[in-house]
Scaffold this motif. Structure first.
Motif, short mmCIF file in Angstrom:
data_model
loop_
_atom_site.label_atom_id
_atom_site.label_comp_id
_atom_site.label_asym_id
_atom_site.label_seq_id
_atom_site.Cartn_x
_atom_site.Cartn_y
_atom_site.Cartn_z
N VAL A 1 0.85 -1.19 0.00
CA VAL A 1 0.00 0.00 0.00
C VAL A 1 0.88 1.23 0.00
CG1 VAL A 1 -1.97 -1.09 1.15
CG2 VAL A 1 -0.20 0.00 2.52
N TYR A 2 0.39 2.29 -0.60
CA TYR A 2 1.16 3.53 -0.66
C TYR A 2 0.97 4.33 0.63
CZ TYR A 2 2.75 8.16 -2.06
OH TYR A 2 3.42 9.35 -2.11
N GLY A 3 2.09 4.80 1.17
CA GLY A 3 2.04 5.67 2.34
C GLY A 3 2.23 4.97 3.67
N LEU A 4 2.33 3.64 3.68
CA LEU A 4 2.45 2.93 4.96
C LEU A 4 3.78 3.24 5.64
CD1 LEU A 4 1.35 0.94 7.04
CD2 LEU A 4 2.35 -0.92 5.70
N TYR A 5 4.86 3.23 4.88
CA TYR A 5 6.16 3.53 5.48
C TYR A 5 6.17 4.92 6.09
CZ TYR A 5 11.06 4.86 5.85
OH TYR A 5 12.26 5.33 6.32
N GLU A 6 5.64 5.91 5.37
CA GLU A 6 5.61 7.28 5.86
C GLU A 6 4.72 7.40 7.11
OE1 GLU A 6 6.88 7.27 1.66
OE2 GLU A 6 5.21 6.33 2.74
N LEU A 7 3.62 6.67 7.10
CA LEU A 7 2.73 6.66 8.27
C LEU A 7 3.47 6.13 9.50
CD1 LEU A 7 -0.89 5.18 8.30
CD2 LEU A 7 0.72 4.67 10.10
N LEU A 8 4.17 5.02 9.33
CA LEU A 8 4.83 4.38 10.47
C LEU A 8 5.99 5.20 11.01
CD1 LEU A 8 4.81 0.66 9.25
CD2 LEU A 8 3.28 1.74 10.89
N GLN A 9 6.50 6.12 10.22
CA GLN A 9 7.58 6.98 10.71
C GLN A 9 7.10 7.91 11.81
OE1 GLN A 9 9.70 4.83 9.15
NE2 GLN A 9 11.03 6.59 9.43
N THR A 10 5.82 8.27 11.77
CA THR A 10 5.27 9.19 12.77
C THR A 10 4.24 8.55 13.70
OG1 THR A 10 3.65 9.92 11.12
CG2 THR A 10 5.66 11.22 11.34
N ALA B 1 -3.03 4.24 0.57
CA ALA B 1 -3.84 3.96 -0.61
C ALA B 1 -3.42 2.65 -1.24
CB ALA B 1 -3.68 5.09 -1.63
N THR B 2 -4.43 1.91 -1.74
CA THR B 2 -4.10 0.73 -2.54
C THR B 2 -3.63 1.20 -3.91
OG1 THR B 2 -6.44 0.57 -3.15
CG2 THR B 2 -5.69 -0.78 -1.32
N LEU B 3 -2.96 0.35 -4.63
CA LEU B 3 -2.19 0.77 -5.80
C LEU B 3 -2.91 0.51 -7.11
CD1 LEU B 3 1.17 -0.64 -4.46
CD2 LEU B 3 0.23 1.64 -4.15
N GLY B 4 -4.03 1.19 -7.28
CA GLY B 4 -4.76 1.03 -8.53
C GLY B 4 -5.39 -0.34 -8.70
N THR B 5 -5.55 -1.05 -7.60
CA THR B 5 -6.15 -2.39 -7.64
C THR B 5 -7.12 -2.53 -6.48
OG1 THR B 5 -5.66 -4.76 -7.70
CG2 THR B 5 -4.35 -3.43 -6.22
N SER B 6 -7.97 -3.52 -6.54
CA SER B 6 -8.94 -3.73 -5.46
C SER B 6 -8.22 -4.07 -4.17
CB SER B 6 -9.91 -4.86 -5.84
OG SER B 6 -10.66 -4.51 -6.98
N LYS C 1 -7.13 -9.26 0.64
CA LYS C 1 -6.95 -9.80 1.98
C LYS C 1 -5.54 -9.53 2.48
CE LYS C 1 -7.13 -14.04 4.72
NZ LYS C 1 -7.30 -15.52 4.71
N ALA C 2 -4.55 -9.63 1.58
CA ALA C 2 -3.16 -9.36 1.97
C ALA C 2 -3.01 -7.92 2.44
CB ALA C 2 -2.23 -9.64 0.80
N HIS C 3 -3.69 -6.98 1.77
CA HIS C 3 -3.67 -5.58 2.22
C HIS C 3 -4.21 -5.47 3.64
CE1 HIS C 3 -3.93 -4.21 -2.25
NE2 HIS C 3 -2.69 -4.10 -1.82
N MET C 4 -5.34 -6.15 3.87
CA MET C 4 -5.99 -6.06 5.18
C MET C 4 -5.10 -6.62 6.29
SD MET C 4 -8.82 -4.55 4.56
CE MET C 4 -7.69 -3.66 3.48
N GLU C 5 -4.55 -7.78 6.06
CA GLU C 5 -3.70 -8.39 7.08
C GLU C 5 -2.47 -7.53 7.35
OE1 GLU C 5 -4.38 -10.60 9.07
OE2 GLU C 5 -5.90 -11.89 8.18
N LEU C 6 -1.93 -6.92 6.32
CA LEU C 6 -0.79 -6.02 6.49
C LEU C 6 -1.15 -4.83 7.38
CD1 LEU C 6 2.07 -5.00 5.72
CD2 LEU C 6 1.02 -3.93 3.71
N LEU C 7 -2.28 -4.20 7.11
CA LEU C 7 -2.68 -3.01 7.86
C LEU C 7 -3.12 -3.35 9.27
CD1 LEU C 7 -4.59 -1.07 5.05
CD2 LEU C 7 -2.25 -0.71 5.87
#
Length: 574
Positions: free
Chosen positions: A240-249, A278-283, A286-292
């Motif tokens: 997902v886009y922005g996760l690394y930046e989110l986790l920095q703060t 944000a997801t990357l132009g795709t639906s 489940k992998a996205h959900m488990e990651l978040l």
């Protein structure tokens, strides 16, 4: 630096860590006798069946069978791969992870992706340089019009891809660029830059490595967005886009807001809402959900209120059902039609936007509102359709309280409380205790010997003293016993945790984990004697088996002089 993690380092790491301290930092433990217990983090239960043993440096759940050492716990609990778990464990004890250099023979092939990560970082830096020089001015003007400050552009490492068709190929290795998805190959040979004249959004994994790019045009031409293709280091369904930046703060954010586009993430960060991805132009997958869910127990899907946004929200909700363990929450926030997060937050302000997040519809509200849409629940047919529409989703929910309540809600809406399709579909009863824990039958000498040796690797010296006749030994589990003996003899693991690591990935790993926590009901002071006795019984079995073989042969065809001597010694030793 790429390369394998040295085995000696892994062993030292497992000696340094106390698994009780590690697990207690994630799941509060309570001391009971010699073990520490908690309700299992891997399945739903009302009473604790998850046990952690400090001496053995091992955890085991008597309900679902989850088990392993400190590395295994991090892999299962945080959904990490082996390397990530070792790195997290090293950070927990305050040491850095060394790497072995790998010498690749000339002409050999190698699948190491380390160079690809290096290339992607270099290209991202190049794009960032282009943003502040030359043709990058029009990209800066675009970002300024969107209200993006220099600080936010730097935090997200925004860049610009020049108009040229061969800008990257003239600076970086052609083959590597192609493998990284940065060049498009031409049929007649050669290739050209995939991204040209666009604002570049580096996609970084949770470890901060650039794995792909998103790219947006500066005008209204199409396609508006381009994404990196699938590569050895990039899969749109897993990032997902922005996760690394989110986790920095926000290392443990209260909630994570899932939006549709790169600019939505950047624009919200500009207004202080730095917990959007944000997801990357795709639906949403489940992998996205488990990651978040690894980082927050609450996810809020924020989508446009038009038809496309509503469909995207429904698809995201569908992917969420298998992930909704108790304690996790999902909300759906549909924006007014014609608005996106950027425009809405500018129009209403940050406070109003955050109130909208807090008051977003819960998944249960959104789901039942959607499935009963256009149905007449006053008719039997309408209620039957409601059950039919709902059941395939509810069946995906993990067993637990939320699943029970969703079924109860469906029963309430349908008006039918005794339908066969709903009976026994959800239950709060615990998974049956593992048989290995409750087996009251007398354990075989082999089972006792293997379990005690696994639990106490130092007993290998007793095996060496006994000088077992492996050729004559014949019992169920012989091959496993030999495997355990050989591994301990060659590797000399200093504790059970290190021994378990030697079995990772082997066919015998599962049964070894079961035997490690088998209660052989032997007091600590009697372990050595019990193990020695078990070996004696195995030796006795081997002697009797060999005697029987020789007697049968003597009766059928006679024995050689050497065989008669062996038989005589065996009969004397009875």
């Amino acid at each position: 630096m790429s390369g394998r993690i040295p085995r000696d380092f892994i062993n030292d790491l497992l000696l340094r860590v106390d698994i009780v301290d590690l697990i207690d930092s994630h799941v509060p433990l309570k001391k009971t006798g010699s073990n520490f217990v908690a309700r299992c983090p891997f399945h739903t239960e009302k009473t604790p069946s998850f046990s952690v043993n400090r001496k053995k440096q091992f955890f085991y759940c008597f309900g679902c069978g989850a088990s392993g050492n400190a590395i295994s716990f991090l892999m299962d609990f945080s959904h990490l791969d082996f390397v990530e778990a070792v790195e997290d464990l090293a950070a927990f004890v305050g040491v850095s992870v060394p790497r072995e250099s790998i010498v690749v023979p000339v002409g050999s092939s190698r699948s190491d992706v380390g160079p690809l990560y290096d290339l992607m970082d270099q290209v991202a830096a190049f794009y960032a340089e282009q943003l502040v020089s030359g043709d990058g001015k029009k990209a800066i003007d675009y970002l300024k019009r969107r209200g993006v400050s220099g600080a936010i552009a730097k935090a997200y490492q925004l860049g610009y891809a020049p108009e040229g068709w061969n800008t990257l190929a003239s600076r970086f290795n052609f083959e590597a660029l192609t493998k990284a998805g940065l060049l498009v190959s031409k049929e007649g040979g050669g290739g050209y830059d995939r991204f040209r004249g666009r604002v570049m959004f580096p996609i970084r994994d949770k470890r901060g490595r650039v794995v792909g790019f998103g790219a947006r045009v500066l005008d209204d031409s199409l396609p508006k967005y381009l994404n990196s293709p699938e590569t050895p280091i990039f899969s749109k369904g897993n990032e997902v886009y922005g996760l690394y930046e989110l986790l920095q703060t926000h290392s443990r954010p209260e909630r994570i807001l899932v939006v549709e586009g790169y600019m939505d993430v950047v624009a919200l960060a500009q207004f202080g809402i730095g917990y959007a991805v944000a997801t990357l132009g795709t639906s949403t997958s489940k992998a996205h959900m488990e990651l978040l869910f690894r980082f927050s127990s609450e996810l809020v899907f924020c989508f446009d209120g038009d038809k496309a946004g509503k469909e995207a929200a429904w698809r995201a909700m569908e992917a969420t059902f298998p992930c909704l363990k108790d304690g996790r929450q999902v909300k759906i926030m549909l924006l007014p039609e014609g608005q996106d997060p950027d425009s809405l937050i500018r129009e209403e302000g940050v406070a109003a936007f955050e109130r909208g997040i807090a008051s977003a519809a819960t998944l249960s509200e959104y789901f039942f509102g959607r499935v009963q849409d256009e149905l007449s629940l006053e008719s039997m047919e309408g209620r039957a359709q409601l059950i039919s529409r709902s059941k395939k989703y509810l069946e995906q929910l993990p067993v637990g309280v939320f699943r029970e309540m969703m079924y109860q809600r469906l029963q309430g809406l349908s008006g039918f409380n005794k339908l066969d399709v709903l009976e026994n579909t959800a239950t709060l009863s615990r998974v049956p205790k593992a048989a290995v824990h409750r087996d009251k039958k007398r354990l075989s000498p082999a089972r006792v010997a293997i379990s005690l040796l696994l639990q106490n690797p130092e007993l290998i010296e007793v095996v060496e003293q006994k000088e077992l006749d492996w050729e004559s030994l014949n019992f169920p589990g012989k091959e496993l016993f030999k495997e355990v003996v050989d591994l301990i003899s060659s590797e000399y693991p200093k504790n059970l945790s290190m021994l378990l690591e030697l079995f990772r990935g082997r066919n015998s790993e599962k049964v070894v984990k079961q035997l490690v926590f088998l209660d052989v009901m032997v007091p600590e002071e009697g372990v050595r004697a019990e193990f020695s006795d078990a070996l004696e019984r195995l030796n006795a079995q081997a002697r009797e088996s060999r005697i029987e073989q020789l007697l049968e042969k003597e009766s059928a065809e006679g024995l050689s002089r050497e065989e008669r001597e062996v038989l005589g010694r065996l009969l004397v030793s009875r």
